[in-house]
Scaffold this motif. Structure first.
Motif, PDB file in Angstrom:
ATOM      1  N   SER A  22       0.856  -1.181   0.000  1.00  0.00           N
ATOM      2  CA  SER A  22       0.000   0.000   0.000  1.00  0.00           C
ATOM      3  C   SER A  22       0.896   1.236   0.000  1.00  0.00           C
ATOM      4  CB  SER A  22      -0.930   0.007   1.214  1.00  0.00           C
ATOM      5  OG  SER A  22      -0.176   0.175   2.398  1.00  0.00           O
ATOM      6  N   LEU A  23       0.303   2.385  -0.243  1.00  0.00           N
ATOM      7  CA  LEU A  23       1.070   3.629  -0.227  1.00  0.00           C
ATOM      8  C   LEU A  23       1.620   3.910   1.159  1.00  0.00           C
ATOM      9  CD1 LEU A  23      -1.135   5.941  -2.472  1.00  0.00           C
ATOM     10  CD2 LEU A  23       1.038   4.889  -3.043  1.00  0.00           C
ATOM     11  N   THR A  24       0.871   3.529   2.198  1.00  0.00           N
ATOM     12  CA  THR A  24       1.335   3.755   3.567  1.00  0.00           C
ATOM     13  C   THR A  24       2.578   2.918   3.854  1.00  0.00           C
ATOM     14  OG1 THR A  24      -0.963   4.134   4.198  1.00  0.00           O
ATOM     15  CG2 THR A  24       0.600   3.769   5.974  1.00  0.00           C
ATOM     16  N   SER A  25       2.560   1.644   3.438  1.00  0.00           N
ATOM     17  CA  SER A  25       3.735   0.788   3.691  1.00  0.00           C
ATOM     18  C   SER A  25       4.939   1.282   2.895  1.00  0.00           C
ATOM     19  CB  SER A  25       3.419  -0.667   3.352  1.00  0.00           C
ATOM     20  OG  SER A  25       3.149  -0.798   1.978  1.00  0.00           O
ATOM     21  N   TRP A  26       4.727   1.737   1.651  1.00  0.00           N
ATOM     22  CA  TRP A  26       5.828   2.295   0.855  1.00  0.00           C
ATOM     23  C   TRP A  26       6.409   3.531   1.535  1.00  0.00           C
ATOM     24  CZ3 TRP A  26       3.832   2.578  -4.891  1.00  0.00           C
ATOM     25  CH2 TRP A  26       3.807   1.297  -5.424  1.00  0.00           C
ATOM     26  N   ASN A  27       5.540   4.393   2.048  1.00  0.00           N
ATOM     27  CA  ASN A  27       5.985   5.631   2.684  1.00  0.00           C
ATOM     28  C   ASN A  27       6.768   5.328   3.963  1.00  0.00           C
ATOM     29  OD1 ASN A  27       6.281   8.354   3.019  1.00  0.00           O
ATOM     30  ND2 ASN A  27       4.210   8.708   3.780  1.00  0.00           N
ATOM     31  N   LEU A  28       6.271   4.379   4.779  1.00  0.00           N
ATOM     32  CA  LEU A  28       6.983   4.025   6.014  1.00  0.00           C
ATOM     33  C   LEU A  28       8.346   3.407   5.705  1.00  0.00           C
ATOM     34  CD1 LEU A  28       4.046   2.572   8.137  1.00  0.00           C
ATOM     35  CD2 LEU A  28       5.269   4.737   8.476  1.00  0.00           C
ATOM     36  N   ALA A  29       8.427   2.555   4.672  1.00  0.00           N
ATOM     37  CA  ALA A  29       9.708   1.939   4.297  1.00  0.00           C
ATOM     38  C   ALA A  29      10.688   3.000   3.794  1.00  0.00           C
ATOM     39  CB  ALA A  29       9.479   0.876   3.243  1.00  0.00           C
ATOM     40  N   LYS A  30      10.189   3.945   3.015  1.00  0.00           N
ATOM     41  CA  LYS A  30      11.062   4.996   2.492  1.00  0.00           C
ATOM     42  C   LYS A  30      11.608   5.871   3.628  1.00  0.00           C
ATOM     43  CE  LYS A  30       9.008   8.109   0.093  1.00  0.00           C
ATOM     44  NZ  LYS A  30       8.354   8.964  -0.924  1.00  0.00           N
ATOM     45  N   LYS A  31      10.768   6.205   4.596  1.00  0.00           N
ATOM     46  CA  LYS A  31      11.228   7.039   5.719  1.00  0.00           C
ATOM     47  C   LYS A  31      12.206   6.283   6.608  1.00  0.00           C
ATOM     48  CE  LYS A  31       7.398  10.254   5.930  1.00  0.00           C
ATOM     49  NZ  LYS A  31       6.305  10.797   6.729  1.00  0.00           N
ATOM     50  N   ALA A  32      12.010   4.975   6.772  1.00  0.00           N
ATOM     51  CA  ALA A  32      12.951   4.159   7.557  1.00  0.00           C
ATOM     52  C   ALA A  32      14.308   4.123   6.860  1.00  0.00           C
ATOM     53  CB  ALA A  32      12.402   2.756   7.744  1.00  0.00           C
TER      54      ALA A  32
ATOM     55  N   TRP B 102      15.518   6.454   4.880  1.00  0.00           N
ATOM     56  CA  TRP B 102      16.125   7.783   5.047  1.00  0.00           C
ATOM     57  C   TRP B 102      16.739   7.934   6.444  1.00  0.00           C
ATOM     58  CZ3 TRP B 102      11.687  11.339   2.873  1.00  0.00           C
ATOM     59  CH2 TRP B 102      11.655  11.254   1.473  1.00  0.00           C
ATOM     60  N   ARG B 103      16.043   7.394   7.479  1.00  0.00           N
ATOM     61  CA  ARG B 103      16.590   7.478   8.845  1.00  0.00           C
ATOM     62  C   ARG B 103      17.895   6.703   8.950  1.00  0.00           C
ATOM     63  NH1 ARG B 103      11.242   6.040  10.587  1.00  0.00           N
ATOM     64  NH2 ARG B 103      10.045   7.945  10.786  1.00  0.00           N
ATOM     65  N   GLU B 104      17.943   5.518   8.349  1.00  0.00           N
ATOM     66  CA  GLU B 104      19.181   4.721   8.378  1.00  0.00           C
ATOM     67  C   GLU B 104      20.320   5.464   7.691  1.00  0.00           C
ATOM     68  OE1 GLU B 104      18.557   0.884   6.682  1.00  0.00           O
ATOM     69  OE2 GLU B 104      16.965   0.374   8.105  1.00  0.00           O
ATOM     70  N   GLU B 105      20.032   6.061   6.513  1.00  0.00           N
ATOM     71  CA  GLU B 105      21.057   6.805   5.783  1.00  0.00           C
ATOM     72  C   GLU B 105      21.516   8.018   6.591  1.00  0.00           C
ATOM     73  OE1 GLU B 105      19.348   7.776   2.010  1.00  0.00           O
ATOM     74  OE2 GLU B 105      19.510   5.738   1.239  1.00  0.00           O
ATOM     75  N   ALA B 106      20.609   8.688   7.260  1.00  0.00           N
ATOM     76  CA  ALA B 106      20.969   9.851   8.076  1.00  0.00           C
ATOM     77  C   ALA B 106      21.817   9.412   9.266  1.00  0.00           C
ATOM     78  CB  ALA B 106      19.714  10.582   8.554  1.00  0.00           C
ATOM     79  N   ALA B 107      21.486   8.268   9.858  1.00  0.00           N
ATOM     80  CA  ALA B 107      22.268   7.766  10.996  1.00  0.00           C
ATOM     81  C   ALA B 107      23.672   7.375  10.545  1.00  0.00           C
ATOM     82  CB  ALA B 107      21.557   6.574  11.630  1.00  0.00           C
ATOM     83  N   LEU B 108      23.779   6.717   9.375  1.00  0.00           N
ATOM     84  CA  LEU B 108      25.102   6.343   8.852  1.00  0.00           C
ATOM     85  C   LEU B 108      25.926   7.578   8.520  1.00  0.00           C
ATOM     86  CD1 LEU B 108      24.231   3.328   6.516  1.00  0.00           C
ATOM     87  CD2 LEU B 108      25.431   3.263   8.701  1.00  0.00           C
ATOM     88  N   ALA B 109      25.283   8.621   7.970  1.00  0.00           N
ATOM     89  CA  ALA B 109      25.990   9.849   7.645  1.00  0.00           C
ATOM     90  C   ALA B 109      26.452  10.539   8.941  1.00  0.00           C
ATOM     91  CB  ALA B 109      25.087  10.787   6.839  1.00  0.00           C
ATOM     92  N   ALA B 110      25.652  10.493   9.984  1.00  0.00           N
ATOM     93  CA  ALA B 110      26.039  11.101  11.255  1.00  0.00           C
ATOM     94  C   ALA B 110      27.212  10.339  11.873  1.00  0.00           C
ATOM     95  CB  ALA B 110      24.852  11.142  12.205  1.00  0.00           C
ATOM     96  N   GLN B 111      27.246   9.021  11.804  1.00  0.00           N
ATOM     97  CA  GLN B 111      28.334   8.230  12.347  1.00  0.00           C
ATOM     98  C   GLN B 111      29.609   8.489  11.557  1.00  0.00           C
ATOM     99  OE1 GLN B 111      27.186   4.141  12.251  1.00  0.00           O
ATOM    100  NE2 GLN B 111      25.858   4.306  14.060  1.00  0.00           N
ATOM    101  N   ALA B 112      29.498   8.616  10.231  1.00  0.00           N
ATOM    102  CA  ALA B 112      30.685   8.864   9.415  1.00  0.00           C
ATOM    103  C   ALA B 112      31.228  10.256   9.700  1.00  0.00           C
ATOM    104  CB  ALA B 112      30.329   8.712   7.942  1.00  0.00           C
ATOM    105  N   LYS B 113      30.364  11.174  10.009  1.00  0.00           N
ATOM    106  CA  LYS B 113      30.799  12.549  10.294  1.00  0.00           C
ATOM    107  C   LYS B 113      31.444  12.638  11.664  1.00  0.00           C
ATOM    108  CE  LYS B 113      28.977  17.124   9.440  1.00  0.00           C
ATOM    109  NZ  LYS B 113      27.791  17.948   9.255  1.00  0.00           N
TER     110      LYS B 113
END
Length: 162
Positions: A137-147, A149-160
């Motif tokens: 569903s669109l809701t499941s796609w949206n939740l997966a996409k935001k998850a 993005w959070r992982e990528e942001a966390a990895l970028a913060a750890q690398a920084k």
């Protein structure tokens, strides 16, 4: 408001147009005032202007308006079925023919867009039914996409931080 009396035409509000036997046109506003010669046109019945006599004040001889069609106009005339080939299109055609062909082309284009919209609606309905079968569903796609993005942001913060 139009009243024709013999060769006298009354247009209302005091405007009177006279067309004599030779064809010259004289327009008057209330019997005492004369209008400039740019009034209504008076066509010659012979098809060509007569040069035999002096031309009266306000006499105008005109040929029916025609214009040269552009390449786009020629394509529209072909598409609407007015002519079968480019060679059949004359060098000069009446503007009414071009306007009519453009209106027909506009209607055809609208019908095509309506048909494409209906086809797109059925395609979306079909893809939505397939997505329901896969439990997407669109809701499941949206939740997966935001998850993600959070992982990528966390990895970028750890690398920084390193």
């Amino acid at each position: 408001m139009l009243r024709a009396v013999g060769s006298l035409l009354r247009l209302g509000r005091g405007l009177t147009v006279r067309c004599g036997p030779g064809g010259p046109l004289a327009a008057t506003r209330r019997p005492a005032q004369a209008l400039p010669p740019r009034g209504l046109p008076c066509y010659s019945s012979g098809g060509a202007p007569s040069n035999s006599g002096p031309q009266g004040h306000g006499e105008i001889h005109r040929v029916p308006a025609q214009r040269r069609p552009s390449q786009f106009d020629k394509k529209i005339l072909l598409w609407t079925g007015r002519f079968k080939s480019l060679e059949e299109i004359p060098p000069r055609i009446p503007p009414e023919m071009i306007v009519t062909a453009r209106n027909k082309a506009r209607v055809k284009a609208c019908y095509i867009m309506i048909g494409l919209t209906i086809i797109a609606c059925f395609a979306v309905i079909g893809s939505a039914k397939r997505a329901v079968e896969r439990r997407e569903s669109l809701t499941s796609w949206n939740l997966a996409k935001k998850a993600k993005w959070r992982e990528e942001a966390a990895l970028a913060a750890q690398a920084k931080a390193k």
